[in-house]
Scaffold this active site. Structure first.
Site, PDB file in Angstrom:
ATOM      1  N   ASN A  90      -6.615   0.787  -2.795  1.00  0.00           N
ATOM      2  CA  ASN A  90      -7.471   1.426  -1.780  1.00  0.00           C
ATOM      3  C   ASN A  90      -6.894   2.783  -1.366  1.00  0.00           C
ATOM      4  OD1 ASN A  90      -5.347   0.072  -0.481  1.00  0.00           O
ATOM      5  ND2 ASN A  90      -6.531  -0.408   1.343  1.00  0.00           N
ATOM      6  N   ASN A  92      -4.990  -7.248   9.245  1.00  0.00           N
ATOM      7  CA  ASN A  92      -6.087  -7.960   8.583  1.00  0.00           C
ATOM      8  C   ASN A  92      -5.519  -8.763   7.422  1.00  0.00           C
ATOM      9  OD1 ASN A  92      -8.148  -8.732   6.876  1.00  0.00           O
ATOM     10  ND2 ASN A  92      -9.236  -6.788   6.907  1.00  0.00           N
ATOM     11  N   HIS A 133      -9.111 -10.624  -1.423  1.00  0.00           N
ATOM     12  CA  HIS A 133      -8.902 -10.545   0.023  1.00  0.00           C
ATOM     13  C   HIS A 133     -10.004 -11.412   0.617  1.00  0.00           C
ATOM     14  CE1 HIS A 133      -8.619  -7.909   3.817  1.00  0.00           C
ATOM     15  NE2 HIS A 133      -9.674  -8.660   4.002  1.00  0.00           N
ATOM     16  N   HIS A 153       0.864  -1.186   0.000  1.00  0.00           N
ATOM     17  CA  HIS A 153       0.000   0.000   0.000  1.00  0.00           C
ATOM     18  C   HIS A 153       0.896   1.229   0.000  1.00  0.00           C
ATOM     19  CE1 HIS A 153      -3.662  -2.363   0.821  1.00  0.00           C
ATOM     20  NE2 HIS A 153      -2.820  -3.166   1.460  1.00  0.00           N
ATOM     21  N   LEU A 154       0.877   1.963  -1.116  1.00  0.00           N
ATOM     22  CA  LEU A 154       1.701   3.179  -1.188  1.00  0.00           C
ATOM     23  C   LEU A 154       0.904   4.430  -0.814  1.00  0.00           C
ATOM     24  CD1 LEU A 154       3.825   2.490  -4.424  1.00  0.00           C
ATOM     25  CD2 LEU A 154       4.454   2.103  -2.034  1.00  0.00           C
ATOM     26  N   ARG A 155      -0.414   4.267  -0.671  1.00  0.00           N
ATOM     27  CA  ARG A 155      -1.301   5.334  -0.135  1.00  0.00           C
ATOM     28  C   ARG A 155      -1.380   6.596  -0.993  1.00  0.00           C
ATOM     29  NH1 ARG A 155      -3.474   1.587   3.050  1.00  0.00           N
ATOM     30  NH2 ARG A 155      -2.388   1.242   5.014  1.00  0.00           N
ATOM     31  N   ASP A 185       2.278  -7.057   2.056  1.00  0.00           N
ATOM     32  CA  ASP A 185       1.089  -6.319   2.530  1.00  0.00           C
ATOM     33  C   ASP A 185       1.532  -5.117   3.372  1.00  0.00           C
ATOM     34  OD1 ASP A 185      -1.471  -5.460   2.918  1.00  0.00           O
ATOM     35  OD2 ASP A 185      -2.109  -7.158   4.147  1.00  0.00           O
ATOM     36  N   HIS A 244      -2.711 -12.726   0.998  1.00  0.00           N
ATOM     37  CA  HIS A 244      -2.362 -12.973   2.408  1.00  0.00           C
ATOM     38  C   HIS A 244      -3.103 -14.135   3.076  1.00  0.00           C
ATOM     39  CE1 HIS A 244      -5.893 -10.395   2.780  1.00  0.00           C
ATOM     40  NE2 HIS A 244      -5.217  -9.267   2.610  1.00  0.00           N
ATOM     41  N   HIS A 284       0.667   3.305   8.346  1.00  0.00           N
ATOM     42  CA  HIS A 284      -0.354   4.175   8.952  1.00  0.00           C
ATOM     43  C   HIS A 284       0.339   5.261   9.754  1.00  0.00           C
ATOM     44  CE1 HIS A 284      -3.866   1.843   7.831  1.00  0.00           C
ATOM     45  NE2 HIS A 284      -3.264   0.742   8.230  1.00  0.00           N
TER      46      HIS A 284
HETATM   47  O1  DOR Z   1      -3.972  -5.001   7.596  1.00  0.00           O
HETATM   48  C1  DOR Z   1      -4.344  -4.614   6.509  1.00  0.00           C
HETATM   49  N1  DOR Z   1      -4.174  -3.328   6.127  1.00  0.00           N
HETATM   50  N2  DOR Z   1      -4.943  -5.484   5.686  1.00  0.00           N
HETATM   51  C2  DOR Z   1      -5.551  -5.083   4.565  1.00  0.00           C
HETATM   52  O2  DOR Z   1      -6.100  -5.914   3.889  1.00  0.00           O
HETATM   53  C3  DOR Z   1      -5.555  -3.655   4.180  1.00  0.00           C
HETATM   54  C4  DOR Z   1      -4.436  -2.940   4.786  1.00  0.00           C
HETATM   55  C5  DOR Z   1      -4.533  -1.429   4.696  1.00  0.00           C
HETATM   56  O3  DOR Z   1      -4.879  -0.925   3.629  1.00  0.00           O
HETATM   57  O4  DOR Z   1      -4.226  -0.773   5.680  1.00  0.00           O
END
Ligand code: DOR
Length: 448
Positions: A96, A298, A181, A64-66, A325, A234, A329
């Site tokens: 996402n 997750n 997922h 996830h590069l956000r 994954d 995952h 954050h």
């Molecule tokens: O822990 C997770 N974080 N699992 C995911 O499937 C999504 C990811 C996120 O985008 O933070």
């Protein structure tokens, strides 16, 4: 660009079936030669690789590069710098973001930003459904034409079986995998930890293994029905692994990935004390408080039997690839009550070292680990792998290479991460194995 001679390293290149002491010469962006005692071109930069491993640049199928929109958590610049520091030369980024990657124009904007700011190759993954809302299929052909290498609603499942069926049908036309997922959402409402004694003891809402196995079983039926290319993201449970093994035996077009954290950590990490890390070989771990939100992910960290099944499945090829994954954050997203904290672990900079612990314990061979980080991901991507690192060190290949010292010991300090995401349960843990150099197309993107 000066030629680079990587001299005297232990070259591990599963795609070429090579595992031996050799030199690797990089010239004009490509691998020029691999062999013993290669001469040194006059203008070459010589890097002493004695005691180090030289391997194909790693490929991460899932991070996830956000970017766009969530750049307080990560940007393409910081995420790809973290990737380079972790030995990755290609990363596939999940959709996402804000906006969601559900149109060709968002894919193109990510590719433009990556060309400007990225340290490594970036391959965007498009959404399966518009806005990842699970109601209507996204324009998969438009996404693929713009450069999406796969489709996923990651972060959440494709809950509608009918939509997933259609997505799998389209996946054949566009020759891209659907990455699901696997989570049956009605079983995970409010759930934050693996359902079992640890969650009970801590009073946390449990997330049953069945939420994953039910979803995997459904997806496999749909892969059988459609013949579409399904990739399971995952996988975290022994039951999930058993279903995938059986599906592969039946010849279904399915592949699967596992994360470093699900391979090496158990739900006992939520207890804080008496941490169980099969990978660690008994070295004492720093004391922890319970309810550390950095363990919240997750799917959740699972039990010991699950971890053992995942390792066995990676060893026997049931699981094709290791994927981080990487889910960065902000501190405020994570430093709160366990129930409230965001799901995710920042993983790009610890992935290789964490998994190398399983090589030292004898659970996996070095060759298998490198394969799961290189040719495994390429096989998952199929057609989409054209833009990825070659996952191989053969003359003429683009020179995407990682050099690491398998014995270098270091303590994980998230403040020193290139990633903005400092959310790792491995903070303060001593790991062995450190990336010393990463090259993309012969250009050093990380190095001492
Ligand atoms: O822990 C997770 N974080 N699992 C995911 O499937 C999504 C990811 C996120 O985008 O933070």
């Amino acid at each position: 660009m000066r030629p680079v001679l990587l001299q005297g390293g232990w070259v591990v290149d599963p795609a070429s079936e090579r595992e031996e002491l050799a030199d690797v010469l990089l010239r004009e962006g490509c691998v020029a030669a691999v062999g013993r005692g290669l001469g040194t071109p006059d203008d070459a930069l010589v890097i002493d690789c004695r005691g180090k491993v030289v391997a194909p640049g790693l490929i991460d199928l899932h991070c996830h590069l956000r970017d766009p929109g969530l750049t307080e958590k990560e940007t393409i610049a910081t995420g790809t710098a973290a990737a380079a520091a972790g030995g990755f030369t290609t990363v596939c980024c999940m959709p996402n973001t804000d906006p969601v990657v559900d149109s060709g124009s968002v894919v193109e904007s990510i590719l433009r930003t990556a060309a400007r700011e990225g340290s490594v190759r970036v391959l965007p993954i498009g959404a399966v459904t518009k806005g990842q809302a699970g109601r209507e299929l996204a324009e998969l052909a438009d996404l693929a034409a713009a450069g999406a290498v796969a489709f996923s609603d990651d972060g959440r499942p494709v809950a509608s079986a009918a939509l997933l069926r259609h997505a799998l049908e389209y996946s054949q036309l566009v020759q891209r995998p659907i990455i699901d997922h696997c989570e049956e959402p009605s079983l995970t409402v409010g759930a934050v930890a693996h359902e079992g004694p640890v969650a009970t003891c801590l009073g946390l809402r449990g997330w049953p293994a069945a939420a994953e196995t039910i979803a995997i079983a459904r997806d496999l039926e749909l892969a059988a029905l459609t013949g579409g290319r399904l990739h399971i993201a995952h996988v975290s449970t022994a039951g999930g692994v058993a279903l995938i093994r059986e599906a592969k035996r039946r010849g279904l077009p399915v592949t699967a990935e596992v994360t470093p954290h699900h391979l090496t950590l158990t739900d006992e990490w939520l207890l804080g004390e008496g941490l169980h890390w099969p990978a660690l070989g008994g070295e004492p771990l720093p004391r922890r408080a319970p309810y550390d939100p950095r363990t919240k992910v997750n799917p959740p960290l699972r039990g010991r039997e699950d971890v053992a099944a995942l390792i066995a499945a990676l060893a026997d090829g049931t699981i094709d690839a290791i994927a981080t994954d990487h889910a960065p954050h902000t501190l405020t997203d994570k430093l709160c009550e366990y129930d409230q904290a965001a799901f995710g672990i920042s993983g790009l900079e610890t992935a290789l070292a964490a998994v190398l612990a399983l090589v030292r314990s004898g659970a996996l061979s070095l060759r298998r680990v490198i394969a799961a980080f290189s040719i495994g991901p390429r096989q998952v991507l199929g057609e989409g792998a054209r833009a990825a690192s070659p996952g191989r060190l053969a003359p003429g290949d683009p020179a995407d290479v990682v050099v690491f010292d398998p014995d270098a010991s270091w303590v994980v300090d998230p403040h020193a991460f290139r990633s903005k995401g400092q959310n790792t349960p491995l903070a303060g843990v001593r790991l062995q194995g450190r990336v010393t150099h990463t090259f993309v197309a012969g250009r050093g993107v990380h190095g001492e």
